[in-house]
Write an enzyme that holds these catalytic residues in place. Structure first.
Site, PDB file in Angstrom:
ATOM      1  N   ASP A  30       9.906  -4.710   6.725  1.00 34.62           N
ATOM      2  CA  ASP A  30       8.570  -4.958   6.166  1.00 34.62           C
ATOM      3  C   ASP A  30       8.661  -5.440   4.723  1.00 34.62           C
ATOM      4  OD1 ASP A  30       5.835  -5.140   6.406  1.00 34.62           O
ATOM      5  OD2 ASP A  30       5.447  -3.048   5.886  1.00 34.62           O
ATOM      6  N   PHE A  60       0.866   4.376   6.632  1.00 32.54           N
ATOM      7  CA  PHE A  60       0.570   5.739   7.082  1.00 32.54           C
ATOM      8  C   PHE A  60       0.381   6.752   5.963  1.00 32.54           C
ATOM      9  CE2 PHE A  60       3.736   3.927  10.173  1.00 32.54           C
ATOM     10  CZ  PHE A  60       2.785   3.419  11.041  1.00 32.54           C
ATOM     11  N   ASP A  90      -1.164   2.507  -1.407  1.00 32.09           N
ATOM     12  CA  ASP A  90      -1.083   3.066  -0.056  1.00 32.09           C
ATOM     13  C   ASP A  90       0.019   2.371   0.697  1.00 32.09           C
ATOM     14  OD1 ASP A  90      -2.462   0.693  -0.029  1.00 32.09           O
ATOM     15  OD2 ASP A  90      -3.688   1.210   1.697  1.00 32.09           O
TER      16      ASP A  90
END
Length: 367
Positions: A210, A89, A86
């Protein structure tokens, strides 16, 4: 002289024509605007968001536009059994779009704002670049309220899974994940450095924002591929940073983000340095560690303290085999990590310089 009655009638007629003229003009303007909008935007059903035709310039035109029907069939209607990860979002599914063609399909969240924002970010960044250490975006689907991104499938899964999880989950053909060797770990972080260096050296530099272990994917040869560009931003050549809200993952965030500083390439450098510490020690950057006095300190403080005391060998993941391990190479590795994680962004090396430092280690130790 005209009677008052005639004057009143004339005034009424004149007012009627004036009002009729004004209404006609307003009607014409509304019709023209409505027609113009129909030719410049494609509305997304069940949401106020629109994907304009100008957005088609966001990405490489060679990207494939995939039909939702094909994606539904390939993922068995996005079956939970096919989820392999995952991202921010959205869930990622393993799928077969054609015989012998395995891909990773990320279905973004139905939330209109977050889903479209990530879709736009990935298309504007990942959709325009190609590099050996960056995951390839093959295609996309934007129909109705659905937004889906299709990537190359990276066989070994994420670096995070190899550092912390030894169970089999279908991503690897082996029954058990063996601990990563020191050599493999060095090559992985060097691959991430090369990918970031490429991104930062573009005419419009790309900031990932990120960088972390779960956003580094490993192929069958354990080569690193940077993934998940949902928070990525481009920097115009006339600017040094992007003014945006703080985004990323705790433990990897540079200190300037908490003092009103904008996102810069040096923020990625800091996150990369934290990743280096994590890969070598197998400790999560967001968790505190007890120092030699039993006091809990931040991971980065502990790492800096250990390096300053020449305790690099004690920092290593205990599962790393010490056979043929070069202590000087280990110390140089941690030295690079400390350069990347100094508080002042101006004192951090560029990713271009970091890549060269890794090649110097390679020359000195014959990697």
């Amino acid at each position: 002289m005209a009677s008052p009655l005639l004057l009143a009638v004339a005034a009424s007629i004149a007012s009627f024509f004036i009002i009729t003229l004004i209404v006609s003009i307003i009607f014409f303007i509304c019709q023209f605007t409505k027609k113009h909008r129909r030719t410049t935007s494609i509305p997304i059903r069940n949401t106020s968001t629109v994907i304009s035709i100008s957005d088609s310039q966001m990405f490489d035109p060679s990207l494939n536009k995939i039909d939702m029907v094909d994606l539904v069939n390939a993922t068995r209607n996005f079956s939970p059994d096919l989820i392999v990860g995952d991202g921010s979002f959205g869930y990622v599914y393993k799928a077969h779009l054609a015989p012998g063609s395995t891909v990773a399909v990320k279905k973004l969240a139905a939330d209109a704002f977050h889903g479209y924002r990530e879709f736009k970010a990935e298309m504007e960044t990942l959709g325009k670049i190609r590099h050996d250490n960056i995951v390839n975006l093959f295609g996309y689907c934007a129909t109705g309220s659905d937004r889906v991104l299709i990537y190359e499938f990276i066989e070994k899964g994420s670096l995070d899974q190899w550092l912390y999880d030894t169970s089999s989950d279908g991503l690897d053909t082996s029954a058990l994940r063996l601990p990563l060797s020191w050599r493999t770990r060095v090559n992985i972080v060097k691959g991430v450095a090369k990918g970031l260096s490429f991104m930062h050296s573009l005419e419009e530099a790309i900031i990932h924002r990120d960088i972390k272990a779960s956003n580094v994917l490993l192929d069958v040869n354990f080569n690193a591929h940077i993934a998940d560009f949902g928070l990525a931003r481009r920097i115009d050549s006339s600017h040094s940073h992007v003014s945006t809200q703080v985004a990323g993952t705790m433990g990897y965030l540079p200190p300037e983000y908490f003092h009103g500083g904008g996102a810069t390439v040096m923020g990625d450098v800091y996150s990369f340095g934290m990743l280096m510490f994590e890969v070598a020690t197998c400790r999560r950057p967001n968790l505190k560690i007890k120092d030699e006095n039993g006091v809990e300190v931040r991971f980065v403080e502990w790492a800096m303290s250990m390096v300053s005391q020449n305790q690099e060998m004690k920092m290593l993941d205990v599962r790393i085999s010490k056979d043929d391990l070069d202590e000087n190479e280990v110390k140089e590795f941690f030295r690079i990590a400390t350069f990347c994680t100094v508080d002042s962004p101006r004192l951090r090396p560029s990713m271009h310089d970091i890549v060269h430092l890794f090649y110097e280690i390679q020359d000195e130790t014959s990697i």
